[in-house]
Design a protein around this motif. Structure first.
Motif, mmCIF file in Angstrom:
data_model
loop_
_atom_site.group_PDB
_atom_site.id
_atom_site.type_symbol
_atom_site.label_atom_id
_atom_site.label_comp_id
_atom_site.label_asym_id
_atom_site.label_seq_id
_atom_site.Cartn_x
_atom_site.Cartn_y
_atom_site.Cartn_z
ATOM 1 N N PHE A 144 -16.222 -28.798 20.066
ATOM 2 C CA PHE A 144 -15.756 -27.998 18.941
ATOM 3 C C PHE A 144 -15.352 -26.633 19.475
ATOM 4 O O PHE A 144 -16.092 -26.006 20.237
ATOM 5 C CB PHE A 144 -16.870 -27.850 17.903
ATOM 6 C CG PHE A 144 -16.480 -27.090 16.679
ATOM 7 C CD1 PHE A 144 -15.958 -27.749 15.580
ATOM 8 C CD2 PHE A 144 -16.643 -25.715 16.615
ATOM 9 C CE1 PHE A 144 -15.602 -27.041 14.431
ATOM 10 C CE2 PHE A 144 -16.294 -25.009 15.484
ATOM 11 C CZ PHE A 144 -15.777 -25.667 14.396
ATOM 12 N N TYR A 145 -14.180 -26.148 19.069
ATOM 13 C CA TYR A 145 -13.697 -24.850 19.528
ATOM 14 C C TYR A 145 -14.004 -23.779 18.489
ATOM 15 O O TYR A 145 -13.581 -23.875 17.345
ATOM 16 C CB TYR A 145 -12.188 -24.912 19.787
ATOM 17 C CG TYR A 145 -11.595 -23.613 20.252
ATOM 18 C CD1 TYR A 145 -11.829 -23.150 21.538
ATOM 19 C CD2 TYR A 145 -10.805 -22.844 19.413
ATOM 20 C CE1 TYR A 145 -11.288 -21.956 21.972
ATOM 21 C CE2 TYR A 145 -10.257 -21.645 19.847
ATOM 22 C CZ TYR A 145 -10.508 -21.203 21.130
ATOM 23 O OH TYR A 145 -9.974 -20.023 21.558
ATOM 24 N N CYS B 50 -26.159 -21.602 13.149
ATOM 25 C CA CYS B 50 -24.898 -20.886 13.348
ATOM 26 C C CYS B 50 -24.662 -20.678 14.839
ATOM 27 O O CYS B 50 -25.220 -19.762 15.434
ATOM 28 C CB CYS B 50 -24.929 -19.545 12.623
ATOM 29 S SG CYS B 50 -25.281 -19.691 10.865
ATOM 30 N N ASP B 51 -23.845 -21.525 15.443
ATOM 31 C CA ASP B 51 -23.569 -21.430 16.872
ATOM 32 C C ASP B 51 -22.343 -20.570 17.157
ATOM 33 O O ASP B 51 -22.286 -19.908 18.190
ATOM 34 C CB ASP B 51 -23.356 -22.829 17.463
ATOM 35 C CG ASP B 51 -24.601 -23.692 17.338
ATOM 36 O OD1 ASP B 51 -25.638 -23.308 17.897
ATOM 37 O OD2 ASP B 51 -24.535 -24.733 16.666
ATOM 38 N N CYS B 52 -21.341 -20.604 16.292
ATOM 39 C CA CYS B 52 -20.151 -19.765 16.449
ATOM 40 C C CYS B 52 -20.416 -18.452 15.723
ATOM 41 O O CYS B 52 -20.935 -18.460 14.603
ATOM 42 C CB CYS B 52 -18.920 -20.434 15.834
ATOM 43 S SG CYS B 52 -18.516 -22.047 16.518
ATOM 44 N N CYS B 53 -20.028 -17.331 16.336
ATOM 45 C CA CYS B 53 -20.301 -16.055 15.666
ATOM 46 C C CYS B 53 -19.473 -15.897 14.398
ATOM 47 O O CYS B 53 -19.810 -15.109 13.522
ATOM 48 C CB CYS B 53 -20.091 -14.879 16.611
ATOM 49 S SG CYS B 53 -18.407 -14.597 17.165
ATOM 50 N N SER C 90 -19.941 -30.987 19.998
ATOM 51 C CA SER C 90 -19.696 -31.286 18.583
ATOM 52 C C SER C 90 -20.964 -31.708 17.852
ATOM 53 O O SER C 90 -21.000 -31.682 16.627
ATOM 54 C CB SER C 90 -18.619 -32.366 18.450
ATOM 55 O OG SER C 90 -19.059 -33.576 19.030
ATOM 56 N N SER C 91 -22.005 -32.059 18.576
ATOM 57 C CA SER C 91 -23.270 -32.400 17.919
ATOM 58 C C SER C 91 -23.880 -31.184 17.220
ATOM 59 O O SER C 91 -24.743 -31.317 16.362
ATOM 60 C CB SER C 91 -24.264 -32.957 18.939
ATOM 61 O OG SER C 91 -24.530 -31.991 19.940
ATOM 62 N N ARG C 92 -23.381 -29.992 17.537
ATOM 63 C CA ARG C 92 -23.886 -28.774 16.914
ATOM 64 C C ARG C 92 -23.106 -28.398 15.656
ATOM 65 O O ARG C 92 -23.395 -27.379 15.039
ATOM 66 C CB ARG C 92 -23.852 -27.635 17.915
ATOM 67 C CG ARG C 92 -24.804 -27.905 19.056
ATOM 68 C CD ARG C 92 -24.920 -26.722 19.944
ATOM 69 N NE ARG C 92 -25.950 -26.976 20.932
ATOM 70 C CZ ARG C 92 -26.934 -26.152 21.177
ATOM 71 N NH1 ARG C 92 -27.031 -25.017 20.523
ATOM 72 N NH2 ARG C 92 -27.824 -26.435 22.092
ATOM 73 N N SER D 143 -27.737 -20.012 18.528
ATOM 74 C CA SER D 143 -27.656 -20.031 19.988
ATOM 75 C C SER D 143 -26.246 -20.425 20.348
ATOM 76 O O SER D 143 -25.673 -21.327 19.765
ATOM 77 C CB SER D 143 -28.651 -21.021 20.583
ATOM 78 O OG SER D 143 -28.367 -22.324 20.136
ATOM 79 N N ASN D 144 -25.678 -19.728 21.310
ATOM 80 C CA ASN D 144 -24.329 -20.031 21.757
ATOM 81 C C ASN D 144 -24.396 -20.918 22.982
ATOM 82 O O ASN D 144 -25.072 -20.592 23.952
ATOM 83 C CB ASN D 144 -23.550 -18.758 22.093
ATOM 84 C CG ASN D 144 -23.194 -17.990 20.854
ATOM 85 O OD1 ASN D 144 -23.129 -18.568 19.776
ATOM 86 N ND2 ASN D 144 -22.970 -16.701 20.992
#
Length: 196
Positions: A84-85, A106-109, A98-100, A141-142
């Motif tokens: 996932f981008y 919230c992995d993307c800011c 993509s499992s996230r 977590s990123n």
């Protein structure tokens, strides 16, 4: 004073409606897709990147894994090997597994990985994305994947400039029609005055 009902006025109202309520085609961004891949996904029949099969555009992000490599599901968690981008405008864009996606973390800011509405992710990208956001059960977590995490800020800026050009062009069109409408009204007023 009586307002004339002219086709021009109707056309002006239609332009205003289109400007405010109909999104432009250039502003449509496919979820989880890197900006360089948008043209790859804008065709009717799309090949899996590993060459294993192909799928139609309506099966893109349909939550069913058609490609072994996850090409068809960049915006869902259906394929275990998918990526996932995160655009993260204002911060560093990156890929995550993509499992996230929609895992209530919230992995993307920019919060784009949690679009199902179960939790609300505040956009912390403008602050560098370094703020840790906690939910009741999880913490952000990123995850950065290998070499694919190189920043693509220039590409995002180019897309934003294209969107701004479209917006400026629409505003210019509305301004021209407004000026023409004023000119029409003024000339009509002058004709009435000359008959008196």
């Amino acid at each position: 004073m009586e307002t004339p009902k002219t086709p021009f006025l109707h056309f002006l109202c239609f332009c205003c409606f289109c400007f405010f309520f109909i999104p432009s085609a250039s502003s449509v961004v496919l979820r989880g897709i890197h900006p360089l891949d948008i043209n790859y996904f804008n065709i009717d029949v799309i090949n899996c990147k590993d060459g294993s099969s192909s799928f139609t555009k309506n099966r893109l992000n349909d939550d069913f894994c058609d490609c072994v490599d996850g090409t068809d599901e960049p915006g869902t968690s259906a394929c275990p090997g998918g990526k996932f981008y995160c655009r993260n405008l204002g911060s560093q864009p990156h890929f995550l597994f993509s499992s996230r996606v929609n895992d209530h973390i919230c992995d993307c800011c920019d919060g784009s990985d949690e679009y199902d509405g179960v939790i609300h992710c505040p956009n912390t990208c403008i602050m560098g994305g370094s703020i840790v956001y906690k939910t009741e059960l999880h913490q952000t977590s990123n995850v950065v994947l290998g070499n694919e995490s190189k920043p693509h800020g220039g590409l995002d800026m180019i897309q934003n400039l294209k969107d701004l050009k479209v917006l400026a062009l629409l505003q210019l069109i509305i301004l021209v029609f407004w000026a023409l409408w004023l000119y029409y009204r003024r000339s009509k007023f002058r004709k009435r005055r000359s008959h008196v």
